[in-house]
Write a protein that holds these residues in place. Structure first.
Motif, PDB file in Angstrom:
ATOM      1  N   GLU A  85      54.400  41.343  22.604  1.00  0.00           N
ATOM      2  CA  GLU A  85      53.530  40.179  22.750  1.00  0.00           C
ATOM      3  C   GLU A  85      53.963  39.146  21.719  1.00  0.00           C
ATOM      4  N   GLU A 121      54.808  39.075  26.684  1.00  0.00           N
ATOM      5  CA  GLU A 121      53.546  38.505  27.143  1.00  0.00           C
ATOM      6  C   GLU A 121      52.955  37.626  26.055  1.00  0.00           C
ATOM      7  N   VAL A 123      48.997  35.693  25.251  1.00  0.00           N
ATOM      8  CA  VAL A 123      47.605  35.481  25.644  1.00  0.00           C
ATOM      9  C   VAL A 123      47.205  34.117  25.101  1.00  0.00           C
ATOM     10  N   TRP A 125      44.064  30.874  25.289  1.00  0.00           N
ATOM     11  CA  TRP A 125      42.765  30.399  25.747  1.00  0.00           C
ATOM     12  C   TRP A 125      42.996  29.392  26.859  1.00  0.00           C
ATOM     13  N   LYS A 146      40.635  35.318  32.771  1.00  0.00           N
ATOM     14  CA  LYS A 146      39.758  36.440  32.423  1.00  0.00           C
ATOM     15  C   LYS A 146      38.723  35.925  31.441  1.00  0.00           C
ATOM     16  N   SER A 148      36.572  36.573  28.056  1.00  0.00           N
ATOM     17  CA  SER A 148      36.530  37.335  26.813  1.00  0.00           C
ATOM     18  C   SER A 148      35.153  37.981  26.659  1.00  0.00           C
ATOM     19  N   TYR A 156      40.346  33.240  29.023  1.00  0.00           N
ATOM     20  CA  TYR A 156      41.717  33.306  28.551  1.00  0.00           C
ATOM     21  C   TYR A 156      42.632  33.688  29.706  1.00  0.00           C
ATOM     22  N   GLU A 158      46.599  35.599  30.544  1.00  0.00           N
ATOM     23  CA  GLU A 158      47.777  36.326  30.077  1.00  0.00           C
ATOM     24  C   GLU A 158      48.980  35.788  30.817  1.00  0.00           C
ATOM     25  N   LYS A 160      53.232  36.340  31.379  1.00  0.00           N
ATOM     26  CA  LYS A 160      54.264  37.370  31.218  1.00  0.00           C
ATOM     27  C   LYS A 160      55.617  36.862  31.685  1.00  0.00           C
TER      28      LYS A 160
END
Length: 163
Positions: A85, A121, A123, A125, A146, A148, A156, A158, A160
């Motif tokens: 990450e 990856e 992450v 906001w 998604k 939080s 947030y 993700e 990749k």
């Protein structure tokens, strides 16, 4: 060796990029600047205890310097033997829009590959629209938004990428 230095020529300026670990004082300082930026973007995360400096011991990364001033950072954290990450991506506000984040990503992706990672990856906001758009421009594929559950319900995403 976490004291590797590279001299870069960017936009007619000599910049220095330094490989560091998460305990580096300049890296910590840039993480605090990023944290303050995120508190402005998402005020409720501060009250929920969100911070970006508690888990830096396993991070390696880069700091970008303009002369002796640290202006940008990016970190790498192991997720699995083949997946990492990228964390603590930050460029000081008055240095944005000059290609420095792209330079940081080129260096961290190269480091990740040399360490055997095949997937990366990030992450972010959802309210950090410029950052999310930049990651997509760099080839990162976004997941669905998604929510939080640990920092007040902010959304947030993700992102990749195969390295």
């Amino acid at each position: 060796n976490y004291s590797k230095l590279k001299i870069l020529k960017l936009k007619d300026k000599n910049m220095i990029i330094k490989q560091v670990n998460g305990r580096d004082s300049d890296f910590y300082s840039l993480c605090k600047q990023l944290e303050n930026h995120q508190y402005k973007l998402l005020p409720n995360i501060k009250e929920k205890g969100y911070n970006l400096t508690d888990d830096l011991s396993e991070v390696i990364g880069y700091i970008l310097y303009d002369n002796d001033t640290p202006i940008g950072s990016i970190g790498l954290k192991k997720v699995t033997d083949t997946r990492c990450e990228f964390v603590r991506v930050f460029v000081a506000e008055n240095h944005r829009g000059k290609g420095y984040v792209t330079t940081l990503f080129q260096n961290i992706e190269s480091l990740a590959k040399s360490l055997g990672y095949t997937d990366a990856e990030i992450v972010a906001w959802c309210k950090a629209v410029p950052a999310v758009n930049l990651y997509k421009k760099l080839g990162y594929q976004a997941s669905e938004e998604k929510t939080s559950t640990w920092y007040g319900g902010d959304k947030y995403i993700e992102l990749k990428k195969k390295l």
